[in-house]
Write a protein that holds these residues in place. Structure first.
Motif, PDB file in Angstrom:
ATOM      1  N   LEU A 287      15.453  50.418  42.866  1.00 44.21           N
ATOM      2  CA  LEU A 287      16.144  50.278  44.151  1.00 44.21           C
ATOM      3  C   LEU A 287      17.599  50.681  43.969  1.00 44.21           C
ATOM      4  N   ILE A 288      18.102  51.540  44.854  1.00 45.78           N
ATOM      5  CA  ILE A 288      19.461  52.064  44.745  1.00 45.78           C
ATOM      6  C   ILE A 288      20.349  51.403  45.805  1.00 45.78           C
ATOM      7  N   LEU A 289      21.369  50.659  45.351  1.00 41.25           N
ATOM      8  CA  LEU A 289      22.297  49.987  46.270  1.00 41.25           C
ATOM      9  C   LEU A 289      23.630  49.747  45.566  1.00 41.25           C
ATOM     10  N   PRO A 290      24.724  49.546  46.321  1.00 47.95           N
ATOM     11  CA  PRO A 290      26.015  49.228  45.696  1.00 47.95           C
ATOM     12  C   PRO A 290      25.984  47.876  44.982  1.00 47.95           C
ATOM     13  N   TYR A 291      26.855  47.735  43.979  1.00 49.61           N
ATOM     14  CA  TYR A 291      26.872  46.505  43.179  1.00 49.61           C
ATOM     15  C   TYR A 291      27.186  45.280  44.016  1.00 49.61           C
ATOM     16  N   PHE A 292      27.957  45.433  45.102  1.00 46.33           N
ATOM     17  CA  PHE A 292      28.317  44.266  45.898  1.00 46.33           C
ATOM     18  C   PHE A 292      27.152  43.761  46.751  1.00 46.33           C
ATOM     19  N   ASN A 293      26.024  44.474  46.732  1.00 45.05           N
ATOM     20  CA  ASN A 293      24.813  43.978  47.391  1.00 45.05           C
ATOM     21  C   ASN A 293      23.969  43.092  46.470  1.00 45.05           C
ATOM     22  N   GLN A 369      32.906  34.306  25.231  1.00 44.79           N
ATOM     23  CA  GLN A 369      32.872  33.018  25.927  1.00 44.79           C
ATOM     24  C   GLN A 369      31.753  32.975  26.968  1.00 44.79           C
ATOM     25  N   CYS A 370      31.600  34.069  27.737  1.00 41.36           N
ATOM     26  CA  CYS A 370      30.535  34.120  28.750  1.00 41.36           C
ATOM     27  C   CYS A 370      29.193  34.516  28.150  1.00 41.36           C
ATOM     28  N   ASP A 371      29.246  35.097  26.939  1.00 41.71           N
ATOM     29  CA  ASP A 371      28.065  35.571  26.230  1.00 41.71           C
ATOM     30  C   ASP A 371      27.299  36.630  27.022  1.00 41.71           C
ATOM     31  N   ARG A 372      28.045  37.528  27.650  1.00 44.62           N
ATOM     32  CA  ARG A 372      27.418  38.656  28.346  1.00 44.62           C
ATOM     33  C   ARG A 372      28.473  39.701  28.677  1.00 44.62           C
ATOM     34  N   CYS A 373      28.024  40.892  29.024  1.00 46.99           N
ATOM     35  CA  CYS A 373      28.915  41.935  29.519  1.00 46.99           C
ATOM     36  C   CYS A 373      29.107  41.681  31.013  1.00 46.99           C
ATOM     37  N   THR A 374      30.331  41.433  31.422  1.00 46.83           N
ATOM     38  CA  THR A 374      30.564  40.818  32.729  1.00 46.83           C
ATOM     39  C   THR A 374      30.994  41.766  33.842  1.00 46.83           C
ATOM     40  N   SER A 375      31.429  42.981  33.513  1.00 44.31           N
ATOM     41  CA  SER A 375      31.943  43.873  34.558  1.00 44.31           C
ATOM     42  C   SER A 375      30.839  44.309  35.509  1.00 44.31           C
ATOM     43  N   LYS A 376      31.172  44.346  36.793  1.00 40.46           N
ATOM     44  CA  LYS A 376      30.229  44.796  37.804  1.00 40.46           C
ATOM     45  C   LYS A 376      30.745  46.003  38.582  1.00 40.46           C
ATOM     46  N   ASP A 377      32.054  46.062  38.834  1.00 36.12           N
ATOM     47  CA  ASP A 377      32.594  47.117  39.689  1.00 36.12           C
ATOM     48  C   ASP A 377      33.047  48.351  38.930  1.00 36.12           C
ATOM     49  N   GLY A 378      32.886  48.371  37.590  1.00 28.62           N
ATOM     50  CA  GLY A 378      33.264  49.543  36.810  1.00 28.62           C
ATOM     51  C   GLY A 378      34.538  49.370  36.029  1.00 28.62           C
ATOM     52  N   ARG A 379      35.338  48.338  36.363  1.00 33.99           N
ATOM     53  CA  ARG A 379      36.571  48.069  35.625  1.00 33.99           C
ATOM     54  C   ARG A 379      36.313  47.018  34.548  1.00 33.99           C
ATOM     55  N   PRO A 380      37.086  47.054  33.445  1.00 33.47           N
ATOM     56  CA  PRO A 380      36.958  45.974  32.451  1.00 33.47           C
ATOM     57  C   PRO A 380      37.386  44.639  33.062  1.00 33.47           C
ATOM     58  N   TYR A 381      36.686  43.576  32.690  1.00 35.53           N
ATOM     59  CA  TYR A 381      37.040  42.238  33.143  1.00 35.53           C
ATOM     60  C   TYR A 381      37.758  41.502  32.006  1.00 35.53           C
ATOM     61  N   GLN A 382      38.439  40.398  32.322  1.00 38.99           N
ATOM     62  CA  GLN A 382      39.089  39.562  31.323  1.00 38.99           C
ATOM     63  C   GLN A 382      38.676  38.106  31.554  1.00 38.99           C
ATOM     64  N   HIS A 383      38.629  37.348  30.486  1.00 40.13           N
ATOM     65  CA  HIS A 383      38.172  35.960  30.600  1.00 40.13           C
ATOM     66  C   HIS A 383      39.330  35.034  30.954  1.00 40.13           C
ATOM     67  N   CYS A 384      39.096  34.147  31.885  1.00 40.72           N
ATOM     68  CA  CYS A 384      40.071  33.119  32.262  1.00 40.72           C
ATOM     69  C   CYS A 384      39.544  31.782  31.743  1.00 40.72           C
ATOM     70  N   ASP A 385      40.290  31.166  30.813  1.00 48.42           N
ATOM     71  CA  ASP A 385      39.852  29.894  30.240  1.00 48.42           C
ATOM     72  C   ASP A 385      39.846  28.781  31.267  1.00 48.42           C
ATOM     73  N   LEU A 386      40.793  28.821  32.224  1.00 49.94           N
ATOM     74  CA  LEU A 386      40.864  27.768  33.231  1.00 49.94           C
ATOM     75  C   LEU A 386      39.692  27.848  34.205  1.00 49.94           C
ATOM     76  N   CYS A 387      39.336  29.068  34.601  1.00 48.14           N
ATOM     77  CA  CYS A 387      38.183  29.251  35.506  1.00 48.14           C
ATOM     78  C   CYS A 387      36.856  29.212  34.753  1.00 48.14           C
ATOM     79  N   GLU A 388      36.935  29.390  33.422  1.00 47.88           N
ATOM     80  CA  GLU A 388      35.760  29.424  32.567  1.00 47.88           C
ATOM     81  C   GLU A 388      34.798  30.551  32.967  1.00 47.88           C
ATOM     82  N   ARG A 389      35.376  31.688  33.316  1.00 49.33           N
ATOM     83  CA  ARG A 389      34.570  32.862  33.644  1.00 49.33           C
ATOM     84  C   ARG A 389      35.442  34.096  33.562  1.00 49.33           C
TER      85      ARG A 389
END
Length: 435
Positions: A287-293, A369-389
């Protein structure tokens, strides 16, 4: 006020049948106001989200007189005039004969022209047609009505990746719901998977015979052509239903709940194949759809998961890696029911992440910390210890809001008291301040 999807439901005004419009059986919706009171239900077109594109509309509690119901059916019959298989085949054979001698195609009239007809279309845009034409989508002008059937065509890189995945999945037959470029490419692969295209665009009838194309609405599982059901059933049930993969490239604004019903119907057809074991296996789906779906996909089709594969279109100025495209690549992704470890994406653009046991884009970093590759929109993500994600790299943690957000966001700590009053848990309305 939102709109809730109900399904394909009968209507008393039509003798217990589902009301239909020129695009097939209509879908039932409900207007929801966010409260506990049920909204009013209505029938609307399954293909067109814009009433200007399809004006057929009916409140479920509206009582139509028998004469008005009859007039409704007559309007639908005049608008559709379901073509017998002979009409489709006659169009195909006529075009095939013209193209064999080398003809032209009128883009404005969507018609293959014989040499004697070209002068009648001198004021139109016409294109020469190579007798060895294998990609009709190069001739047709892509439709651009985003509310119904906007057409975007896969890039060469996306086609190559899809073909690799189909072969790895053991596909013998591919049911292309939309995706004309993929259907064209599969027809050029001797010894490769066979394909049947289900598409609502009748212009392709001149280029594909009835055994290769059925005019179809994917949002209500409706065939426009009388021969379609026989061709579809034979294709899906061939080899006891084994080796079938369904590829769906829908309009991005379509209702996923409706697509889920369609996939259920295809699964039922496959499982009814003669000699098929009683225990059904999961239908392989692309199924082909944008990541925000993704939240909507998981809600309607929980057996699917999103991959990191970036789907690109050659005629979309943003959904491409070419110059002028979106900075971080196409936001369109491949969702599939295949296990993640079987979705092997081509290097060097993708790499295998050993901890995740799946293929990800090279810009998608693994977060310990999240034990996974977390980016969805194509940009690198960074971990926030306070948000725990993990969050987007442009976000910062806001102590006033207690979460990460863009630096310029409207902070909750700075809002006027009238805007930050708590809401009542039962009504959802802001509580009145006591004097």
């Amino acid at each position: 006020m939102g709109v809730k999807f109900i399904g394909l439901e009968p209507c008393s005004s039509f003798g217990g049948e589902i009301p239909a419009c020129p695009h097939g059986p209509m879908l039932l919706f409900e207007r929801a106001d966010g409260g506990r009171k049920a909204g009013r239900q209505f029938y609307a077109c399954a293909a067109c989200r814009d009433r200007k594109a399809c004006a057929f509309f009916l409140w479920r509690d509206e009582r139509l007189a028998p004469e008005k119901a009859r007039q409704w059916r007559e309007r639908v019959a005049r608008a559709t005039a379901a073509a017998p298989v002979a009409d489709h085949r006659a169009r195909f054979l006529r075009a095939e004969e013209i193209l064999r001698l080398g003809g032209r195609y009128c883009v404005d009239c969507s018609q293959v022209l014989a040499g004697s007809e070209a002068s009648l279309h001198s004021a139109h845009e016409t294109r020469p047609v190579d007798p060895t034409l294998v990609r009709p989508s190069e001739l047709l002008r892509p439709r651009s009505a985003n509310s119904s059937e906007a057409q975007y065509l896969f890039s060469e890189a996306t086609l190559a990746a899809l073909l690799t995945l189909l072969n790895a999945a053991g596909a013998r037959r591919v049911l292309c719901c939309g995706a004309p470029r993929l259907h064209e490419r599969l027809q050029q692969q001797p010894g490769g998977p066979q394909s049947l295209m289900l598409d609502c665009d009748r212009r392709y009838e001149e280029f594909w015979p009835p055994e290769k194309l059925c005019v179809y609405n994917m949002f209500n599982h409706h065939m426009f052509c009388t021969h379609g059901w026989d061709v579809y059933r034979e294709f899906v049930q061939r080899d006891g239903g084994e080796g079938l993969v369904v590829v769906i490239d829908p309009p991005f604004g379509g209702r996923l709940e409706a697509l889920a019903l369609t996939l259920q119907s295809i699964t039922v057809t496959r499982d009814a194949a003669e000699g098929r074991p009683a225990t059904s296996t999961l239908l392989p789906v692309f199924l082909i759809l944008p990541y925000f779906n993704e939240p909507d996909v998981l809600r309607s089709l929980p057996a699917l998961h999103m991959t990191d594969m970036r789907v690109e279109y050659e005629n979309h100025h943003k959904y491409t890696s070419a110059a002028g495209g979106r900075k971080h690549g196409s936001p369109v992704r491949l969702f599939t029911s295949l296990p993640a470890e079987r979705v092997e994406l081509p290097p060097p653009l993708y790499r295998r992440c050993p901890p995740c046991r799946r293929w990800v884009h090279v810009d998608n970093r693994h977060c310990p910390q999240c034990d996974r590759c977390t980016s969805k929109d194509g940009r690198p993500y960074q971990h926030c210890d306070l948000c725990e994600r993990c969050v987007k790299i442009t976000w910062r943690h806001c102590s006033g809001c207690g979460r990460c957000a863009l630096p310029a966001h409207p902070c909750a700590a700075e809002r006027p008291a009238a805007l930050s009053r708590p809401r009542d848990s039962t009504t959802g309305q802001k509580r009145k301040r006591r004097k």
